[in-house]
Scaffold this active site. Sequence first.
Site, PDB file in Angstrom:
ATOM      1  N   CYS A  92      61.586  58.697  38.585  1.00  0.00           N
ATOM      2  CA  CYS A  92      61.398  57.322  39.027  1.00  0.00           C
ATOM      3  C   CYS A  92      62.747  56.823  39.556  1.00  0.00           C
ATOM      4  O   CYS A  92      63.772  56.970  38.883  1.00  0.00           O
ATOM      5  CB  CYS A  92      60.923  56.452  37.871  1.00  0.00           C
ATOM      6  SG  CYS A  92      60.923  54.681  38.261  1.00  0.00           S
ATOM      7  N   ASP A 136      58.469  61.790  36.400  1.00  0.00           N
ATOM      8  CA  ASP A 136      57.105  61.601  36.890  1.00  0.00           C
ATOM      9  C   ASP A 136      56.514  62.983  37.133  1.00  0.00           C
ATOM     10  O   ASP A 136      57.226  63.902  37.538  1.00  0.00           O
ATOM     11  CB  ASP A 136      57.100  60.803  38.192  1.00  0.00           C
ATOM     12  CG  ASP A 136      57.443  59.344  37.982  1.00  0.00           C
ATOM     13  OD1 ASP A 136      56.971  58.758  36.990  1.00  0.00           O
ATOM     14  OD2 ASP A 136      58.174  58.791  38.814  1.00  0.00           O
TER      15      ASP A 136
END
Length: 155
Positions: A54, A61
């Site tokens: 992120c 992620d």
Amino acid sequence: MKIKDELNTQLTQLGHISSLPNSPQEAKLERVPAPFEDYQYTVRFTAPEFTSLCPITSQPDFAHLIIDYIPNKWIVESKSLKLFLGSFRNHGAFHEACTVEIGTTLVKLLHPHWLRIGGYWFPRGGMPIDVFWQTNTPPKKVWIPPQEVPPYRGR
């Protein structure tokens, strides 16, 4: 044997120990001549454990990526693609940016007849994000299987 020798001089990662690049910009995607220029066929790469960061929180992620393309004159060399995708592990970008960057980078390298990428991202903040991008309408009379990744369903 001549083709093999030519490819060995052009490819810098296949057959060699290669470190994971620090970023997508440092990664070197490589291509080889398509084996069947006179035919249209679909090539699929699936990366079920794709990771990036992120850009705001630096938290990891995770996504399941599917890349489908119909080659023209070139195909991507798979080891270089693995290293390119792995280079996103320490790269901060939103889901949309990662997915579209991968697709557009491959298009610039390969100039395929057609390419699509599906990014099936696992939930962030309780909400999964799926990102889809393709170059244009797929050619007719080429079998392109559906991606069939089920939507995320919480417990």
